[in-house]
Design a protein around this motif. Structure first.
Motif, PDB file in Angstrom:
ATOM      1  N   ASP A 214       0.848  -1.188   0.000  1.00 48.79           N
ATOM      2  CA  ASP A 214       0.000   0.000   0.000  1.00 48.79           C
ATOM      3  C   ASP A 214       0.885   1.240   0.000  1.00 48.79           C
ATOM      4  O   ASP A 214       1.882   1.280   0.722  1.00 48.79           O
ATOM      5  N   PRO A 215       0.555   2.287  -0.782  1.00 47.10           N
ATOM      6  CA  PRO A 215       1.430   3.463  -0.854  1.00 47.10           C
ATOM      7  C   PRO A 215       1.631   4.170   0.484  1.00 47.10           C
ATOM      8  O   PRO A 215       2.760   4.311   0.951  1.00 47.10           O
ATOM      9  N   ILE A 216       0.540   4.634   1.107  1.00 46.00           N
ATOM     10  CA  ILE A 216       0.627   5.291   2.416  1.00 46.00           C
ATOM     11  C   ILE A 216      -0.629   4.915   3.188  1.00 46.00           C
ATOM     12  O   ILE A 216      -1.734   5.047   2.670  1.00 46.00           O
ATOM     13  N   THR A 217      -0.461   4.488   4.433  1.00 42.01           N
ATOM     14  CA  THR A 217      -1.548   3.832   5.162  1.00 42.01           C
ATOM     15  C   THR A 217      -1.836   4.558   6.470  1.00 42.01           C
ATOM     16  O   THR A 217      -1.161   4.338   7.481  1.00 42.01           O
ATOM     17  N   GLY A 218      -2.865   5.407   6.477  1.00 44.83           N
ATOM     18  CA  GLY A 218      -3.180   6.180   7.670  1.00 44.83           C
ATOM     19  C   GLY A 218      -3.594   5.332   8.847  1.00 44.83           C
ATOM     20  O   GLY A 218      -3.220   5.619   9.999  1.00 44.83           O
ATOM     21  N   SER A 219      -4.368   4.284   8.599  1.00 45.35           N
ATOM     22  CA  SER A 219      -4.844   3.452   9.706  1.00 45.35           C
ATOM     23  C   SER A 219      -3.697   2.680  10.353  1.00 45.35           C
ATOM     24  O   SER A 219      -3.667   2.509  11.578  1.00 45.35           O
ATOM     25  N   LEU A 220      -2.737   2.201   9.562  1.00 44.64           N
ATOM     26  CA  LEU A 220      -1.570   1.540  10.143  1.00 44.64           C
ATOM     27  C   LEU A 220      -0.751   2.529  10.956  1.00 44.64           C
ATOM     28  O   LEU A 220      -0.334   2.232  12.087  1.00 44.64           O
ATOM     29  N   ASN A 221      -0.512   3.714  10.418  1.00 44.89           N
ATOM     30  CA  ASN A 221       0.247   4.713  11.161  1.00 44.89           C
ATOM     31  C   ASN A 221      -0.473   5.135  12.437  1.00 44.89           C
ATOM     32  O   ASN A 221       0.161   5.424  13.454  1.00 44.89           O
ATOM     33  N   ALA A 222      -1.810   5.153  12.399  1.00 47.40           N
ATOM     34  CA  ALA A 222      -2.577   5.471  13.605  1.00 47.40           C
ATOM     35  C   ALA A 222      -2.375   4.398  14.671  1.00 47.40           C
ATOM     36  O   ALA A 222      -2.189   4.702  15.855  1.00 47.40           O
ATOM     37  N   ALA A 223      -2.413   3.141  14.242  1.00 45.18           N
ATOM     38  CA  ALA A 223      -2.190   2.043  15.197  1.00 45.18           C
ATOM     39  C   ALA A 223      -0.766   2.082  15.747  1.00 45.18           C
ATOM     40  O   ALA A 223      -0.531   1.894  16.948  1.00 45.18           O
ATOM     41  N   LEU A 224       0.200   2.326  14.869  1.00 42.76           N
ATOM     42  CA  LEU A 224       1.596   2.413  15.309  1.00 42.76           C
ATOM     43  C   LEU A 224       1.800   3.554  16.300  1.00 42.76           C
ATOM     44  O   LEU A 224       2.567   3.436  17.262  1.00 42.76           O
ATOM     45  N   ALA A 225       1.110   4.674  16.057  1.00 47.48           N
ATOM     46  CA  ALA A 225       1.238   5.825  16.959  1.00 47.48           C
ATOM     47  C   ALA A 225       0.773   5.472  18.364  1.00 47.48           C
ATOM     48  O   ALA A 225       1.434   5.808  19.360  1.00 47.48           O
ATOM     49  N   HIS A 226      -0.364   4.787  18.476  1.00 48.23           N
ATOM     50  CA  HIS A 226      -0.844   4.364  19.793  1.00 48.23           C
ATOM     51  C   HIS A 226       0.142   3.405  20.454  1.00 48.23           C
ATOM     52  O   HIS A 226       0.384   3.477  21.671  1.00 48.23           O
ATOM     53  N   TRP A 227       0.710   2.511  19.662  1.00 49.35           N
ATOM     54  CA  TRP A 227       1.677   1.542  20.191  1.00 49.35           C
ATOM     55  C   TRP A 227       2.928   2.246  20.686  1.00 49.35           C
ATOM     56  O   TRP A 227       3.397   1.979  21.798  1.00 49.35           O
ATOM     57  N   LEU A 228       3.469   3.157  19.885  1.00 50.72           N
ATOM     58  CA  LEU A 228       4.657   3.899  20.310  1.00 50.72           C
ATOM     59  C   LEU A 228       4.374   4.712  21.574  1.00 50.72           C
ATOM     60  O   LEU A 228       5.210   4.791  22.484  1.00 50.72           O
ATOM     61  N   GLN A 229       3.179   5.309  21.629  1.00 50.69           N
ATOM     62  CA  GLN A 229       2.830   6.098  22.812  1.00 50.69           C
ATOM     63  C   GLN A 229       2.743   5.210  24.052  1.00 50.69           C
ATOM     64  O   GLN A 229       3.215   5.583  25.130  1.00 50.69           O
ATOM     65  N   ALA A 230       2.143   4.030  23.910  1.00 50.39           N
ATOM     66  CA  ALA A 230       2.018   3.112  25.045  1.00 50.39           C
ATOM     67  C   ALA A 230       3.384   2.652  25.538  1.00 50.39           C
ATOM     68  O   ALA A 230       3.549   2.331  26.722  1.00 50.39           O
ATOM     69  N   GLN A 231       4.370   2.634  24.647  1.00 49.01           N
ATOM     70  CA  GLN A 231       5.724   2.240  25.029  1.00 49.01           C
ATOM     71  C   GLN A 231       6.540   3.404  25.582  1.00 49.01           C
ATOM     72  O   GLN A 231       7.701   3.216  25.945  1.00 49.01           O
ATOM     73  N   GLY A 232       5.952   4.591  25.619  1.00 47.76           N
ATOM     74  CA  GLY A 232       6.685   5.755  26.077  1.00 47.76           C
ATOM     75  C   GLY A 232       7.661   6.302  25.054  1.00 47.76           C
ATOM     76  O   GLY A 232       8.630   6.991  25.407  1.00 47.76           O
ATOM     77  N   ARG A 233       7.423   6.023  23.779  1.00 44.75           N
ATOM     78  CA  ARG A 233       8.344   6.421  22.705  1.00 44.75           C
ATOM     79  C   ARG A 233       7.766   7.520  21.814  1.00 44.75           C
ATOM     80  O   ARG A 233       8.309   7.804  20.746  1.00 44.75           O
ATOM     81  N   LEU A 234       6.666   8.136  22.259  1.00 49.98           N
ATOM     82  CA  LEU A 234       6.028   9.181  21.455  1.00 49.98           C
ATOM     83  C   LEU A 234       5.655  10.337  22.380  1.00 49.98           C
ATOM     84  O   LEU A 234       4.504  10.510  22.749  1.00 49.98           O
ATOM     85  N   ALA A 235       6.632  11.131  22.705  1.00 55.44           N
ATOM     86  CA  ALA A 235       6.412  12.244  23.630  1.00 55.44           C
ATOM     87  C   ALA A 235       6.233  13.568  22.907  1.00 55.44           C
ATOM     88  O   ALA A 235       5.813  14.562  23.507  1.00 55.44           O
TER      89      ALA A 235
END
Length: 278
Positions: A214-235
């Motif tokens: 897929d060229p660019i995937t907003g829903s995947l990036n949205a899921a990744l953002a929540h995951w990174l935030q839960a890991q403390g890696r998205l401040a």
């Protein structure tokens, strides 16, 4: 019946370098069969249909179809459909905030920032089963030592995510080695060295549209953002690149605004306005 029809490009600063989206503006009254058939005919990753809302809180409703099935939620159709609705003289109930209804619920799209951005839906985070990880590694020919994190994410679509040791590792993967439906969609993420214009490179393999990537995937990036935030890696806000391997220049703007709240932003370019007989 002639219906207004728009094609746009989402998640890139340059037109024709993002992810294409087809939007039928006058989508009321169409059967599921016709919508699915038209989505298969456009042969884009997604086609959407704008309709009157069923929830009184929403400004409008969309139905989202890939060439083979309906999606409860998807990222680039969210931003692209919103841009088309506004271009078609849509006026939100609340200035600066569009509430878009989809099968998965109401998605809020903020219009006040440097780029439009939707509030990422809740994401279920679970361990990836070992047998699935091994199957993906074998199919892609991955060096297990370059796989530094794995997780299964669900925000409507289900993503089997592998974090690789670097963005270069992500770009080296040959996407043609996997096909739907042999695997659920595979998300790859890897960090760039400090000082680049993007913090991560992301790829999405084996999408349901039948493409290898897929060229660019907003829903995947949205899921990744929540995951990174839960890991403390998205401040703080970050920029994610996607699509480079297939000649696109995707840029996804991720902005954490509070615990469990992340906005996913990007630009939309409207390329074609016309009508279609449906």
């Amino acid at each position: 019946m002639r219906r207004r029809f728009v094609q746009c490009d989402v998640f890139s600063a340059e037109a024709l370098r993002g992810n294409g989206l087809a939007v039928v503006v006058d989508g009321d009254g169409l059967s599921d069969e016709v919508m699915q058939r038209f989505a298969a005919w456009t042969n884009l990753a997604e086609t959407t249909f704008l309709q009157k809302p069923q929830d009184p809180k929403a400004d409008y409703r969309i139905r989202i179809f890939t060439p083979s099935r309906e999606m409860p939620f998807a990222g680039h159709p969210t931003l692209g459909s919103c841009a088309v609705w506004l271009d078609a003289d849509g006026v939100p109930k609340q200035a600066g905030l569009v509430r878009q209804e989809c099968v998965g619920g109401i998605v809020e799209i903020d219009q006040t920032g440097p780029v439009p951005a939707f509030l990422a839906p809740v994401t279920l985070q679970q361990p990836m089963p070992d047998e699935d990880l091994q199957a993906i590694e074998n199919a892609l020919g991955l060096d297990t030592e370059r796989v530094v994190n794995t997780v299964r994410l669900n925000n409507g679509p289900i993503w089997n995510v592998l974090e690789l040791a670097s963005a270069a590792d992500v770009l080296a993967v040959e996407s043609a080695r996997v096909r739907w439906p042999n695997f659920q969609s595979i998300g790859l993420i890897g960090a760039y060295p400090a000082g680049q214009d993007c913090e991560f490179e992301v790829r999405m393999l084996a999408p349901s549209s039948g493409m290898s990537e897929d060229p660019i995937t907003g829903s995947l990036n949205a899921a990744l953002a929540h995951w990174l935030q839960a890991q403390g890696r998205l401040a703080a806000p970050i920029v994610v690149g996607q699509g480079q391997k297939i000649g696109r220049l995707g840029r996804v703007f991720i902005n954490p605004v509070g615990e469990g709240q992340v906005y996913i932003g990007g630009q939309t370019h409207i390329l074609i306005r016309g009508t279609v007989a449906l």
